[in-house]
Design a protein around this motif. Sequence first.
Motif, short mmCIF file in Angstrom:
data_model
loop_
_atom_site.label_atom_id
_atom_site.label_comp_id
_atom_site.label_asym_id
_atom_site.label_seq_id
_atom_site.Cartn_x
_atom_site.Cartn_y
_atom_site.Cartn_z
N GLY A 17 6.84 23.12 13.84
CA GLY A 17 7.02 21.69 13.59
C GLY A 17 6.16 21.27 12.42
O GLY A 17 5.17 21.94 12.10
N VAL A 18 6.57 20.19 11.79
CA VAL A 18 5.89 19.71 10.58
C VAL A 18 5.80 18.20 10.63
O VAL A 18 6.78 17.53 10.99
CB VAL A 18 6.68 20.13 9.31
CG1 VAL A 18 6.03 19.55 8.06
CG2 VAL A 18 6.81 21.64 9.20
N VAL A 19 4.64 17.67 10.29
CA VAL A 19 4.51 16.25 9.97
C VAL A 19 3.91 16.18 8.57
O VAL A 19 2.90 16.84 8.30
CB VAL A 19 3.58 15.51 10.96
CG1 VAL A 19 3.30 14.09 10.46
CG2 VAL A 19 4.19 15.48 12.35
N ALA A 20 4.55 15.45 7.67
CA ALA A 20 4.06 15.38 6.29
C ALA A 20 3.97 13.94 5.84
O ALA A 20 4.83 13.13 6.18
CB ALA A 20 5.00 16.16 5.36
N TRP A 21 2.89 13.62 5.14
CA TRP A 21 2.78 12.27 4.54
C TRP A 21 1.94 12.33 3.28
O TRP A 21 1.09 13.20 3.13
CB TRP A 21 2.24 11.25 5.53
CG TRP A 21 0.84 11.53 6.03
CD1 TRP A 21 0.47 12.48 6.92
CD2 TRP A 21 -0.35 10.84 5.67
NE1 TRP A 21 -0.87 12.44 7.14
CE2 TRP A 21 -1.41 11.43 6.39
CE3 TRP A 21 -0.65 9.76 4.81
CZ2 TRP A 21 -2.74 11.00 6.28
CZ3 TRP A 21 -1.97 9.33 4.70
CH2 TRP A 21 -2.99 9.95 5.43
N TRP A 22 2.21 11.42 2.40
CA TRP A 22 1.49 11.37 1.13
C TRP A 22 0.39 10.33 1.24
O TRP A 22 0.63 9.18 1.60
CB TRP A 22 2.44 11.01 -0.01
CG TRP A 22 1.72 11.00 -1.33
CD1 TRP A 22 1.23 9.91 -1.98
CD2 TRP A 22 1.38 12.14 -2.13
NE1 TRP A 22 0.61 10.30 -3.14
CE2 TRP A 22 0.67 11.66 -3.26
CE3 TRP A 22 1.59 13.52 -2.00
CZ2 TRP A 22 0.18 12.50 -4.26
CZ3 TRP A 22 1.10 14.36 -2.99
CH2 TRP A 22 0.41 13.85 -4.10
N ASP A 23 -0.84 10.77 0.94
CA ASP A 23 -2.01 9.89 1.00
C ASP A 23 -2.30 9.39 -0.42
O ASP A 23 -2.78 10.15 -1.26
CB ASP A 23 -3.19 10.69 1.57
CG ASP A 23 -4.42 9.83 1.80
OD1 ASP A 23 -4.61 8.85 1.05
OD2 ASP A 23 -5.18 10.14 2.74
N LEU B 49 10.18 15.73 0.91
CA LEU B 49 10.79 14.49 1.39
C LEU B 49 9.73 13.40 1.56
O LEU B 49 9.96 12.23 1.21
CB LEU B 49 11.51 14.74 2.73
CG LEU B 49 12.25 13.53 3.31
CD1 LEU B 49 13.39 13.09 2.40
CD2 LEU B 49 12.78 13.82 4.71
N ALA B 50 8.56 13.78 2.10
CA ALA B 50 7.50 12.78 2.29
C ALA B 50 7.10 12.16 0.97
O ALA B 50 6.85 10.95 0.88
CB ALA B 50 6.29 13.43 2.96
N MET B 51 7.05 12.98 -0.07
CA MET B 51 6.71 12.45 -1.40
C MET B 51 7.85 11.59 -1.96
O MET B 51 7.63 10.57 -2.59
CB MET B 51 6.39 13.59 -2.36
CG MET B 51 5.14 14.37 -1.96
SD MET B 51 4.59 15.52 -3.24
CE MET B 51 5.82 16.78 -3.15
N LYS B 52 9.07 12.04 -1.68
CA LYS B 52 10.24 11.36 -2.23
C LYS B 52 10.40 9.95 -1.64
O LYS B 52 10.64 8.99 -2.37
CB LYS B 52 11.49 12.19 -1.93
CG LYS B 52 12.81 11.56 -2.31
CD LYS B 52 13.05 11.67 -3.80
CE LYS B 52 14.38 11.03 -4.19
NZ LYS B 52 14.51 10.98 -5.65
N ILE B 53 10.28 9.83 -0.32
CA ILE B 53 10.60 8.53 0.31
C ILE B 53 9.35 7.71 0.60
O ILE B 53 9.44 6.56 1.02
CB ILE B 53 11.44 8.70 1.60
CG1 ILE B 53 10.65 9.42 2.69
CG2 ILE B 53 12.74 9.43 1.29
CD1 ILE B 53 11.38 9.49 4.04
#
Lengths: 269, 787
Positions: free
Chosen positions: B198-204, B264-268
Amino acid sequence: MKPGPFDYARPATVERAAALLAGSGFAKLLSGGQSLGPMLNLRLARPDLLVDLTHIASLKEIRETKDFLEIGACVTHANIEDGLVPDCTNGMLPSVASNIAYRAVRNRGTIGGSLSHADPAADWVSTLTVLDAEIVIRGAKGQRRVPMANYMLGTFEVALEEGEFLEAVRVPRFSKSARWGYYKFCRKAGEFAEAIGAVVRDPERGVCRAVMGATHSTPILVADATALIGQGFDAAAAGALLDRHEITDAYERQLHVEALRRATVQAGA
Amino acid sequence: MADGDIKEGKGVGARLIRKEDDRYMRGRGQYIADIKLPGMVEVAFHRSPLAHARLRGVTIPEEHRGSVFTAADMVGVKPMRAVSGLPGFKPSEQPAIVTEKVRHVGEPVAICFAEGRAEAEDIAASLIVDWEELPAVSDMLKGREPGAPLLHEHWGDNIFLESFVDGDIESIAKDAAIKVTREIRTARQCMAPIEGRGVVAWWDNRLNQLTLYSACQMPHIIRTGLCGCLGLDHAQVRIIAPDVGGGFGYKGILLAEEVACGWLAMKIGRPVRWIEDRREALTAAANCREHHYFITGYAAADGTLLALEAEATVDSGAYSAYPFSACLEAAQVASILPGPYDFKAYRCRTYSVATNKCPILPYRGVARTGVCLAMELILDGIAVEAGIEPYEVRLKALVPPEKMPFDNITKKHFDSGDYPECLKRAVAAIDVPAVRARQKRGEPDGRLIGLGMSIFCEQGSHGTSVYAGWGIPMVPGHEQAQARMTPDGGLEIRVGVQSHGQGLETTLAQVANEVLGIDPAKIQVVHGDTGMTPYSTGTWGSRCMVMAGGAVATACKELGKRLGRIGAKLLQTDVANVKIGNGEVVGPSGSVSIAEIARVWYLRPQDLPADVDPGGIEVTAGYKPQRDSGTFSYAAHAVVVAVDPVTGGVEILDYVVVEDGGVLVNPMIVDGQVYGGVAQGIGTALLEEMPFDAAGQPLASTLADYLLPGSTDVPSIRILHMETPSPYTEFGQKGIGESGAIGPPAAIVNAINDAIRPLGAEINQVPATPRRVVEAIAAAARAKKVA
């Protein structure tokens, strides 16, 4: 693995359930959900409406007469295993129930759900066939009854008409001297059976029945098994039955014959 | 408390209750699926339904535009590449999202997101994909044939790598009284940790950093791999492996899903989460273990093993997975097939074959499970020919203790041990004469009793020289650990390895306790976060206790020196006069606790003289064992089975493991590792198999079809320990994590064969399913009739 969208209804009476089933769109009945749940998640089942039967009190009822025991469709395997349902089969029903899948499945799975799903490998399919049970069917027009042998038509296929559902099963009462045998072969505990042999010998009632189950379709029933198991087990005759049902794989044949032989031994034949 | 008490109580060798179990047992673990971030969306992938096809186009319904991205959108994202430096290796390029051609069922074609997973799956299901289907390679032997469909056309064939180890077999073979040849197969398996990936990704935005939580075993390697694919600096990526529910190798891979979710996290500009479901795990993720052997053993008339010749084929799947590559498995096969034995000549040719299946990854035991099966089946064959007990054949061939350390025929350096003694203890524990007597008596139910054994050694914690030779993207060097005091006398241990069931929060605290005497309750082991730990290749190859354990000891020793220097100042004595241990610094006329030293250093520096050592009480240290060729733990497995010759059912009646893992840091945890490993080995032996049809479709897409061992399939296992220290490691410990999974298939299949041999039958394949057992017996009966 999440289900597609569907509506959900939880009726309190069989009449209301029948009315919901008769409505427009494709409706599926939900009982224990032990097969339907995964099928919904895998999107193999895509109903418009789920009708949850588990809040209909009458479907959990048990009725006894001198001839039969009637078990409501929503009675769980665990209830039968635990003796919360009276037994009329000299121990066969609770014994079979206690070996269905895992306890977690038995806690929720129901006898009516299993028979409606009609997986050939399910224990109740073979058991109620050898018991010569009767299926009580409810529809918008009322009730009707069919023998188990005529109820299951094929894999996942039963004799329910549009808008009908299984309301209860009637299990004939054994006489005191009746003997039974039940053997199933699984790859591991809790898995679906690869072969089931089931035998009921009840001379007082003139019953001698045998079933080879967990085939690719309906169980193979021998309604009068006197010749098959009366004078010891006739393996050749069992093999001939498999021929007739076009079961040709040597390994499967060996398992089916052996399962029936072991059930026969257990039944004291 | 006396010195001895503390050592016995909580240091190396103690059966300390696992610190992490307090949260696990209370259901307070924090796994990927427990992470919920504000504004987070859920991801579902549209995956290829075909094994081999050209992608002509993807039609996205108008209403879902903006919620679906394909490779065309991911400009600049590079494919995953895991090369090998072995000569002749052909690299592959694995795109995160399919670009032109799909090479296995389940490859991601599009990434879709919505507020909930069900809605994301609705969107994924709404795409219309135009395919041009190609013939598939679904069998590795067929994939080797000329004219087979090509996965990577420019290669000209489907061979990632062919390797050859040569030896003078002929001169041995001509005089060998016994020659045993077998064709042996192992099934393709799916690793099945309770928690999937599983993955959770976010841009800080504040840190200008992609934070990616992933259920992985090697966060630092994932970070390096991800930076390469996404074109980010290491400073821009932080990988966090939170609580991880089992790995076994399955989580030692850079995932297409990690690359796609990071992008995707960076894109949206919103947090995104993907949780692998069980169908994805079975049909779309990494596989393992599929080997094929033609193997011949040569022996003298008395059963003495003389030579071994093999051709091994490994089904590597469609791509070379990052970082272990498509060739680690076969390279291992060639180098470890000789097992713990000493013999004269060896020849082995291996093929790593590309097929239209998921890439393979090393699974607990890596190639050893297969090579142990192949070797041990041959030895039982030799025993039958020589007319002696199988254990006697092994005793003749095992490397004896007086030859240790020993360089074997493939130049593996066995560090220490008494292999024959290990086997003898297993023979005694299983009580061979009693089993033979029972066999003679026969069973009232007609079942046949069989006795089987296997013995093997497990190279673990192998380091730079070994991996540099393979030339894969990841070569372990010095393992680093950080030890730092907190102002209240607590000790933080920071390591780049990751604990996902191994109990490292406990065992590494035991190591620190052994050096400094600080109570493990006051030691916090921090792991699984690239932002908080030193770089490491992570947790794989049974390496943590040797490498991270050694690094923690090294860091703690240096920390101890620094504490000693400060402590000496506080005790107003020379540093030469103080000793550290038992949680304090002891001088000639008094002592000061480590906690007091930490308090003074951080909170009351005015109490320290001006000439105090300014190095501080935070240390990062690197460690390698004296040799980096690996530790060799070893074990003998002995099993008694009852085989039902009519149904083919196999019941395990007794199971003994005699295990030598060197000095055990926590014997209770080692027992747990062995139990779990044996359970997995039973799965390999009897149950687990992912079959494919000719079109490359995986046929076991649910756990009703892919059978895993459950509690009722695992017998109670008797474990006996030997503890021969490794001469090269910090405490004499050896890597032991994979061992339990290696021995069962060989021991169990040998036991089944022992049971059905009177019928003239033999099985040379795992899983030894009831059908295979019955068919082997039926084939023997047919052969008898013909004869």
